[in-house]
Scaffold this motif. Sequence first.
Motif, PDB file in Angstrom:
ATOM      1  N   MET A   1      40.773  45.511  35.713  1.00  0.00           N
ATOM      2  CA  MET A   1      42.030  45.336  34.981  1.00  0.00           C
ATOM      3  C   MET A   1      42.740  44.054  35.414  1.00  0.00           C
ATOM      4  O   MET A   1      43.232  43.285  34.570  1.00  0.00           O
ATOM      5  CB  MET A   1      42.922  46.549  35.226  1.00  0.00           C
ATOM      6  CG  MET A   1      44.305  46.440  34.623  1.00  0.00           C
ATOM      7  SD  MET A   1      45.293  47.915  34.992  1.00  0.00           S
ATOM      8  CE  MET A   1      46.925  47.316  34.544  1.00  0.00           C
ATOM      9  N   TYR A   2      42.774  43.802  36.713  1.00  0.00           N
ATOM     10  CA  TYR A   2      43.461  42.612  37.224  1.00  0.00           C
ATOM     11  C   TYR A   2      42.778  41.338  36.738  1.00  0.00           C
ATOM     12  O   TYR A   2      43.430  40.365  36.361  1.00  0.00           O
ATOM     13  CB  TYR A   2      43.472  42.666  38.747  1.00  0.00           C
ATOM     14  CG  TYR A   2      44.298  41.594  39.408  1.00  0.00           C
ATOM     15  CD1 TYR A   2      45.679  41.569  39.265  1.00  0.00           C
ATOM     16  CD2 TYR A   2      43.696  40.596  40.174  1.00  0.00           C
ATOM     17  CE1 TYR A   2      46.444  40.584  39.874  1.00  0.00           C
ATOM     18  CE2 TYR A   2      44.449  39.616  40.785  1.00  0.00           C
ATOM     19  CZ  TYR A   2      45.825  39.606  40.631  1.00  0.00           C
ATOM     20  OH  TYR A   2      46.580  38.636  41.230  1.00  0.00           O
ATOM     21  N   SER A   3      41.451  41.353  36.727  1.00  0.00           N
ATOM     22  CA  SER A   3      40.711  40.170  36.293  1.00  0.00           C
ATOM     23  C   SER A   3      40.844  39.939  34.793  1.00  0.00           C
ATOM     24  O   SER A   3      40.963  38.797  34.341  1.00  0.00           O
ATOM     25  CB  SER A   3      39.235  40.322  36.678  1.00  0.00           C
ATOM     26  OG  SER A   3      38.500  39.200  36.286  1.00  0.00           O
ATOM     27  N   ARG A   4      40.821  41.003  33.994  1.00  0.00           N
ATOM     28  CA  ARG A   4      40.943  40.859  32.535  1.00  0.00           C
ATOM     29  C   ARG A   4      42.270  40.245  32.127  1.00  0.00           C
ATOM     30  O   ARG A   4      42.362  39.591  31.095  1.00  0.00           O
ATOM     31  CB  ARG A   4      40.785  42.227  31.855  1.00  0.00           C
ATOM     32  CG  ARG A   4      39.376  42.725  31.739  1.00  0.00           C
ATOM     33  CD  ARG A   4      39.276  43.902  30.778  1.00  0.00           C
ATOM     34  NE  ARG A   4      40.122  45.012  31.154  1.00  0.00           N
ATOM     35  CZ  ARG A   4      39.766  45.972  31.984  1.00  0.00           C
ATOM     36  NH1 ARG A   4      38.571  45.945  32.558  1.00  0.00           N
ATOM     37  NH2 ARG A   4      40.587  46.963  32.263  1.00  0.00           N
ATOM     38  N   HIS A   5      43.299  40.472  32.916  1.00  0.00           N
ATOM     39  CA  HIS A   5      44.619  39.939  32.592  1.00  0.00           C
ATOM     40  C   HIS A   5      44.895  38.615  33.289  1.00  0.00           C
ATOM     41  O   HIS A   5      46.057  38.184  33.365  1.00  0.00           O
ATOM     42  CB  HIS A   5      45.700  40.955  32.957  1.00  0.00           C
ATOM     43  CG  HIS A   5      45.722  42.142  32.048  1.00  0.00           C
ATOM     44  ND1 HIS A   5      44.885  43.226  32.216  1.00  0.00           N
ATOM     45  CD2 HIS A   5      46.466  42.424  30.935  1.00  0.00           C
ATOM     46  CE1 HIS A   5      45.122  44.121  31.265  1.00  0.00           C
ATOM     47  NE2 HIS A   5      46.068  43.661  30.476  1.00  0.00           N
ATOM     48  N   GLY A   6      43.869  37.978  33.815  1.00  0.00           N
ATOM     49  CA  GLY A   6      44.008  36.640  34.369  1.00  0.00           C
ATOM     50  C   GLY A   6      44.524  36.574  35.780  1.00  0.00           C
ATOM     51  O   GLY A   6      44.979  35.520  36.224  1.00  0.00           O
ATOM     52  N   GLY A   7      44.476  37.675  36.518  1.00  0.00           N
ATOM     53  CA  GLY A   7      44.931  37.648  37.899  1.00  0.00           C
ATOM     54  C   GLY A   7      44.028  36.813  38.786  1.00  0.00           C
ATOM     55  O   GLY A   7      42.798  36.843  38.644  1.00  0.00           O
ATOM     56  N   LYS A   8      44.614  36.086  39.705  1.00  0.00           N
ATOM     57  CA  LYS A   8      43.847  35.199  40.590  1.00  0.00           C
ATOM     58  C   LYS A   8      43.802  35.701  42.030  1.00  0.00           C
ATOM     59  O   LYS A   8      42.848  35.449  42.749  1.00  0.00           O
ATOM     60  CB  LYS A   8      44.458  33.785  40.566  1.00  0.00           C
ATOM     61  CG  LYS A   8      44.546  33.166  39.181  1.00  0.00           C
ATOM     62  CD  LYS A   8      43.175  33.000  38.547  1.00  0.00           C
ATOM     63  CE  LYS A   8      43.273  32.335  37.162  1.00  0.00           C
ATOM     64  NZ  LYS A   8      41.953  32.241  36.511  1.00  0.00           N
TER      65      LYS A   8
ATOM     66  N   THR B   1      36.181  46.736  43.790  1.00  0.00           N
ATOM     67  CA  THR B   1      36.913  45.581  43.256  1.00  0.00           C
ATOM     68  C   THR B   1      35.967  44.462  42.860  1.00  0.00           C
ATOM     69  O   THR B   1      36.109  43.858  41.785  1.00  0.00           O
ATOM     70  CB  THR B   1      37.926  45.071  44.300  1.00  0.00           C
ATOM     71  OG1 THR B   1      38.810  46.131  44.672  1.00  0.00           O
ATOM     72  CG2 THR B   1      38.734  43.914  43.745  1.00  0.00           C
ATOM     73  N   VAL B   2      34.999  44.165  43.715  1.00  0.00           N
ATOM     74  CA  VAL B   2      34.029  43.100  43.422  1.00  0.00           C
ATOM     75  C   VAL B   2      33.216  43.448  42.179  1.00  0.00           C
ATOM     76  O   VAL B   2      33.036  42.618  41.280  1.00  0.00           O
ATOM     77  CB  VAL B   2      33.104  42.875  44.638  1.00  0.00           C
ATOM     78  CG1 VAL B   2      31.999  41.893  44.282  1.00  0.00           C
ATOM     79  CG2 VAL B   2      33.906  42.369  45.830  1.00  0.00           C
ATOM     80  N   VAL B   3      32.739  44.691  42.102  1.00  0.00           N
ATOM     81  CA  VAL B   3      31.958  45.112  40.939  1.00  0.00           C
ATOM     82  C   VAL B   3      32.815  45.096  39.677  1.00  0.00           C
ATOM     83  O   VAL B   3      32.371  44.647  38.610  1.00  0.00           O
ATOM     84  CB  VAL B   3      31.363  46.517  41.174  1.00  0.00           C
ATOM     85  CG1 VAL B   3      30.673  47.035  39.913  1.00  0.00           C
ATOM     86  CG2 VAL B   3      30.375  46.498  42.336  1.00  0.00           C
ATOM     87  N   GLY B   4      34.062  45.571  39.780  1.00  0.00           N
ATOM     88  CA  GLY B   4      34.948  45.576  38.620  1.00  0.00           C
ATOM     89  C   GLY B   4      35.238  44.181  38.100  1.00  0.00           C
ATOM     90  O   GLY B   4      35.258  43.960  36.883  1.00  0.00           O
ATOM     91  N   ARG B   5      35.457  43.229  39.003  1.00  0.00           N
ATOM     92  CA  ARG B   5      35.722  41.837  38.590  1.00  0.00           C
ATOM     93  C   ARG B   5      34.527  41.246  37.863  1.00  0.00           C
ATOM     94  O   ARG B   5      34.672  40.533  36.867  1.00  0.00           O
ATOM     95  CB  ARG B   5      36.053  40.969  39.803  1.00  0.00           C
ATOM     96  CG  ARG B   5      37.413  41.223  40.402  1.00  0.00           C
ATOM     97  CD  ARG B   5      37.658  40.327  41.613  1.00  0.00           C
ATOM     98  NE  ARG B   5      37.707  38.928  41.236  1.00  0.00           N
ATOM     99  CZ  ARG B   5      36.870  37.991  41.684  1.00  0.00           C
ATOM    100  NH1 ARG B   5      35.905  38.313  42.521  1.00  0.00           N
ATOM    101  NH2 ARG B   5      36.996  36.736  41.301  1.00  0.00           N
ATOM    102  N   ASN B   6      33.333  41.539  38.354  1.00  0.00           N
ATOM    103  CA  ASN B   6      32.137  40.901  37.806  1.00  0.00           C
ATOM    104  C   ASN B   6      31.610  41.602  36.555  1.00  0.00           C
ATOM    105  O   ASN B   6      31.024  40.955  35.680  1.00  0.00           O
ATOM    106  CB  ASN B   6      31.029  40.862  38.870  1.00  0.00           C
ATOM    107  CG  ASN B   6      31.395  39.958  40.046  1.00  0.00           C
ATOM    108  OD1 ASN B   6      32.107  38.976  39.870  1.00  0.00           O
ATOM    109  ND2 ASN B   6      30.934  40.297  41.231  1.00  0.00           N
TER     110      ASN B   6
END
Length: 591
Positions: free
Chosen positions: A348-355, A416-421
């Motif tokens: 969710m954090y990555s989809r919304h452009g979180g860095k 978190t790593v798997v979710g981001r990728n």
Amino acid sequence: MSSFSSAVVRSLSCLFLLLLLSSSLASESDHKYQSDDPVTLWVNKVGPYNNPQETYNYYSLPFCHPTGNPAHKWGGLGEVLGGNELIDSQIDIKFEKNVEKSVICHLELDEAKVKQFKDAIENSYWFEFFMDDLPLWGFVGDLHPDKNSDNGKHVLYTHKNIMVKYNKDQIIHVNLTQENPKPLEAGKLLDMTYSVKWMSTNVTFARRFDVYLDYPFFEHQIHWFSIFNSFMMVIFLTGLVSMILMRTLRNDYAKYAREDDDLETLERDVSEESGWKLVHGDVFRSSRNLVVLSAVVGTGAQLALLVLLVILMAIGGTLYIGRGAIVTTFIVCYALTSFISGYVSGGMYSRHGGKNWIKSMILTASLFPFMCFGIGFVLNTIAIFYGSLAAIPFGTMVVVFVIWAFISFPLALLGTVVGRNWSGAPNNPCRVKTIPRPIPEKKWYLTPSVVSMMGGLLPFGSIFIEMYFVFTSFWNYKVYYVYGFMLLVFLILIIVTVCVTIVGTYFLLNAENYHWQWTSFFSAASTAVYVYLYSIYYYYVKTKMSGFFQTSFYFGYTLMFCLGLGILCGAVGYLGSNLFVRRIYRNIKCD
């Protein structure tokens, strides 16, 4: 150094296996005895009957103390967290061997002992024993009317009559009755005695806990009625959401897609239309405090899966039998499901452009545990001050921290790593405009705060009756065993929460307010606010609790429960609204 590391790994492995197995293994044997085998009577705790958490060591009162260094029994992490401390009473009991009236000890009373016993009797102190993992209960003493005094006469029960039923080589049922009350007077010598009677029974070992289950209470007609009422609520709400999707949105799509209308007709349609289509350029804008929102949504998704797993395990494994088995199962399952929180939060954090994904990962892994640790620390300080068994030993704190640090935290990191990728790519149906659209002022009932507070009413209504049974089982010595009811209520709660949040989100978007993310979360999470308000009513109307200690523990534990419930419901509401928003904007023209 390598040998030290391997020793640490072996210790942690043994610890984890012990936590998994402690709730299912027999305490000291296979529960089978031969004639004349010793049977241990374990003393556990004593405390005011009306204050379930205010418990103390049995020997904090001047009862007959065992000689030497009596054996202690630790049945697992959940048992310690539940405030249990089993000590061998050293009372001579043998399998199938009746004991006539026999002396435990001669108790010499002095002023201090008399005062302790009188205080305990005035506060309705009860005690708990265990024999072959079966509980026995009794009161310390009683107040008898005294003609020569305005106050009652304090009497101490001096004889314990233990009745044991057995089937072949297994103990099936134990019961304790007390007799021979003696007045408390300083300088008096009391003979503390016991007797044991063995009786054969045809009840099987598998059904020996049935006697502790209150069937009429939990299977009352109102329980079934509440399930039916909640089910009807589900039908109504799903019908309402279906109507929104199938009728209102379909008509909106038809109007919005027309290209052959003249300008006047198009302007009239636009002026008459509701405003959800007008915010398509802002509806997928990242919410405020994206790190926190991602963390609570990920944690809530984990808690939803955790509750479902624990309920299913309780249905299949009769976890109510073991002391602290539910707590042990909850902690171990929480650690093992931490991957889910990291996966949902990271994606969710990555989809919304979180860095700043490291901050997101740490917050996700530590948010709920540290809130519980904070509340637990305050309650533990109070318990230590009172000298209660509810105080968690330092070693147990270390064990819980090790489980979090070496199991939960790494799994959250991996998730978190798997979710981001795997699920972190942006996939918004509409492009976000550079300049935010101004939000027009609407009537008070369409503001996010009102929508949020109203959103929790129907979900609370769907679990209201079940909350009564859950609270009663936890605070009033009832064994909760109807986990099939709980599973149905939990599924109903999920469905009602999703439906209510979708309706609230639709109204908010029609008011041209595109800040739906936090509103959908709080709209569902407000269910916990109503549960906490209900807990205040329950405390004052349904219980007889008193004193700072019990009040602190009641509202502290309830706050911990409501925080978890709020995060769980909030995450479910957000995820449901997210799917709804993506669905309705998928078929419109996003210029």
